[in-house]
Design a protein around this motif. Sequence first.
Motif, PDB file in Angstrom:
ATOM      1  N   SER A 216      48.404  29.836  79.821  1.00 56.47           N
ATOM      2  CA  SER A 216      48.876  28.962  78.747  1.00 56.47           C
ATOM      3  C   SER A 216      48.433  29.506  77.407  1.00 56.47           C
ATOM      4  CB  SER A 216      48.333  27.547  78.949  1.00 56.47           C
ATOM      5  OG  SER A 216      46.921  27.548  78.901  1.00 56.47           O
ATOM      6  N   TRP A 217      49.125  29.081  76.360  1.00 57.66           N
ATOM      7  CA  TRP A 217      48.766  29.458  74.996  1.00 57.66           C
ATOM      8  C   TRP A 217      49.294  28.395  74.046  1.00 57.66           C
ATOM      9  CZ3 TRP A 217      52.813  30.145  71.581  1.00 57.66           C
ATOM     10  CH2 TRP A 217      54.067  30.349  72.137  1.00 57.66           C
ATOM     11  N   VAL A 218      48.713  28.345  72.854  1.00 58.23           N
ATOM     12  CA  VAL A 218      49.164  27.417  71.831  1.00 58.23           C
ATOM     13  C   VAL A 218      48.908  28.056  70.464  1.00 58.23           C
ATOM     14  CG1 VAL A 218      46.975  26.129  71.699  1.00 58.23           C
ATOM     15  CG2 VAL A 218      49.100  25.008  71.030  1.00 58.23           C
ATOM     16  N   HIS A 219      49.867  27.881  69.539  1.00 60.45           N
ATOM     17  CA  HIS A 219      49.655  28.320  68.163  1.00 60.45           C
ATOM     18  C   HIS A 219      48.663  27.380  67.516  1.00 60.45           C
ATOM     19  CE1 HIS A 219      52.578  31.526  67.380  1.00 60.45           C
ATOM     20  NE2 HIS A 219      53.330  30.933  68.289  1.00 60.45           N
ATOM     21  N   MET A 220      47.768  27.911  66.739  1.00 60.37           N
ATOM     22  CA  MET A 220      46.714  27.106  66.116  1.00 60.37           C
ATOM     23  C   MET A 220      47.183  26.409  64.845  1.00 60.37           C
ATOM     24  SD  MET A 220      44.442  27.618  68.321  1.00 60.37           S
ATOM     25  CE  MET A 220      42.831  27.176  67.760  1.00 60.37           C
ATOM     26  N   VAL A 221      48.347  26.773  64.336  1.00 64.10           N
ATOM     27  CA  VAL A 221      48.884  26.207  63.098  1.00 64.10           C
ATOM     28  C   VAL A 221      50.123  25.381  63.436  1.00 64.10           C
ATOM     29  CG1 VAL A 221      49.839  26.791  60.834  1.00 64.10           C
ATOM     30  CG2 VAL A 221      48.028  28.203  61.821  1.00 64.10           C
ATOM     31  N   THR A 222      50.237  24.220  62.804  1.00 59.90           N
ATOM     32  CA  THR A 222      51.408  23.385  63.061  1.00 59.90           C
ATOM     33  C   THR A 222      52.641  23.974  62.374  1.00 59.90           C
ATOM     34  OG1 THR A 222      50.930  21.972  61.155  1.00 59.90           O
ATOM     35  CG2 THR A 222      50.063  21.277  63.293  1.00 59.90           C
ATOM     36  N   GLU A 223      53.791  23.569  62.876  1.00 61.58           N
ATOM     37  CA  GLU A 223      55.058  23.968  62.270  1.00 61.58           C
ATOM     38  C   GLU A 223      56.009  22.786  62.320  1.00 61.58           C
ATOM     39  OE1 GLU A 223      57.481  26.375  65.550  1.00 61.58           O
ATOM     40  OE2 GLU A 223      55.494  27.236  65.227  1.00 61.58           O
ATOM     41  N   ASP A 224      57.060  22.859  61.506  1.00 57.91           N
ATOM     42  CA  ASP A 224      58.075  21.799  61.489  1.00 57.91           C
ATOM     43  C   ASP A 224      58.964  21.923  62.719  1.00 57.91           C
ATOM     44  OD1 ASP A 224      57.161  20.847  59.053  1.00 57.91           O
ATOM     45  OD2 ASP A 224      58.612  21.989  57.882  1.00 57.91           O
ATOM     46  N   PHE A 225      59.341  20.775  63.265  1.00 58.24           N
ATOM     47  CA  PHE A 225      60.232  20.724  64.420  1.00 58.24           C
ATOM     48  C   PHE A 225      61.151  19.525  64.224  1.00 58.24           C
ATOM     49  CE2 PHE A 225      61.160  19.120  68.756  1.00 58.24           C
ATOM     50  CZ  PHE A 225      61.754  20.250  69.298  1.00 58.24           C
ATOM     51  N   GLU A 226      62.447  19.763  64.262  1.00 58.17           N
ATOM     52  CA  GLU A 226      63.415  18.685  64.076  1.00 58.17           C
ATOM     53  C   GLU A 226      64.068  18.339  65.400  1.00 58.17           C
ATOM     54  OE1 GLU A 226      67.444  17.534  61.581  1.00 58.17           O
ATOM     55  OE2 GLU A 226      66.265  19.251  60.947  1.00 58.17           O
ATOM     56  N   GLN A 227      64.077  17.052  65.699  1.00 61.04           N
ATOM     57  CA  GLN A 227      64.721  16.563  66.915  1.00 61.04           C
ATOM     58  C   GLN A 227      65.357  15.226  66.598  1.00 61.04           C
ATOM     59  OE1 GLN A 227      62.501  16.909  70.568  1.00 61.04           O
ATOM     60  NE2 GLN A 227      63.310  14.976  71.308  1.00 61.04           N
ATOM     61  N   ASP A 228      66.644  15.085  66.930  1.00 61.16           N
ATOM     62  CA  ASP A 228      67.383  13.847  66.694  1.00 61.16           C
ATOM     63  C   ASP A 228      67.277  13.401  65.234  1.00 61.16           C
ATOM     64  OD1 ASP A 228      68.089  13.771  69.399  1.00 61.16           O
ATOM     65  OD2 ASP A 228      66.282  12.652  69.905  1.00 61.16           O
ATOM     66  N   GLN A 229      67.387  14.349  64.331  1.00 54.51           N
ATOM     67  CA  GLN A 229      67.350  14.130  62.888  1.00 54.51           C
ATOM     68  C   GLN A 229      66.011  13.586  62.397  1.00 54.51           C
ATOM     69  OE1 GLN A 229      70.809  11.709  62.115  1.00 54.51           O
ATOM     70  NE2 GLN A 229      72.201  13.412  62.441  1.00 54.51           N
ATOM     71  N   LEU A 230      64.964  13.785  63.171  1.00 51.77           N
ATOM     72  CA  LEU A 230      63.609  13.408  62.772  1.00 51.77           C
ATOM     73  C   LEU A 230      62.763  14.672  62.699  1.00 51.77           C
ATOM     74  CD1 LEU A 230      63.100  10.323  65.109  1.00 51.77           C
ATOM     75  CD2 LEU A 230      63.607  10.286  62.670  1.00 51.77           C
ATOM     76  N   LEU A 231      61.895  14.736  61.699  1.00 53.21           N
ATOM     77  CA  LEU A 231      61.059  15.912  61.489  1.00 53.21           C
ATOM     78  C   LEU A 231      59.626  15.615  61.953  1.00 53.21           C
ATOM     79  CD1 LEU A 231      61.151  18.777  60.321  1.00 53.21           C
ATOM     80  CD2 LEU A 231      60.416  17.806  58.144  1.00 53.21           C
ATOM     81  N   TYR A 232      59.079  16.511  62.757  1.00 56.74           N
ATOM     82  CA  TYR A 232      57.732  16.367  63.294  1.00 56.74           C
ATOM     83  C   TYR A 232      56.902  17.581  62.906  1.00 56.74           C
ATOM     84  CZ  TYR A 232      59.925  13.008  66.510  1.00 56.74           C
ATOM     85  OH  TYR A 232      60.619  11.955  67.050  1.00 56.74           O
ATOM     86  N   GLN A 233      55.595  17.393  62.828  1.00 59.24           N
ATOM     87  CA  GLN A 233      54.642  18.497  62.742  1.00 59.24           C
ATOM     88  C   GLN A 233      54.156  18.729  64.166  1.00 59.24           C
ATOM     89  OE1 GLN A 233      53.165  20.473  60.089  1.00 59.24           O
ATOM     90  NE2 GLN A 233      55.191  19.861  59.375  1.00 59.24           N
TER      91      GLN A 233
END
Length: 107
Positions: free
Chosen positions: A53-70
């Motif tokens: 497994s791995w994970v990026h340590m910095v958040t990024e924008d993610f859009e789903q169903d016209q909603l924006l998430y970090q």
Amino acid sequence: MGWKRFAVGMGAGVAVTILAKNQLDKTDGKLAPEKALKLVKRKTTHLGTIEGSWVHMVTEDFEQDQLLYQVYRGGITCSDESGKIEAYEFFVDSSTGTVLALNKQDH
């Protein structure tokens, strides 16, 4: 009297370490990336044995169903009962730990 000073110094060091860790875990109301990865692993055990497994340590924008998430973006590799290995990419909300997307990767 030397051991008393040592004990006080040890206690102060432990207290500062605990406070620092708590502050790092609470940065901007976000989960620590390692904690987010642990949540994803717990929620994907039905896919098989997690091999990596791995994970990026910095958040990024993610859009789903016209909603924006970090989100934190990462991946896991799992092996099923027959030994076949599959790779998945995930996007997990950095505030709540909710897995927003889990996409099987083509080889």
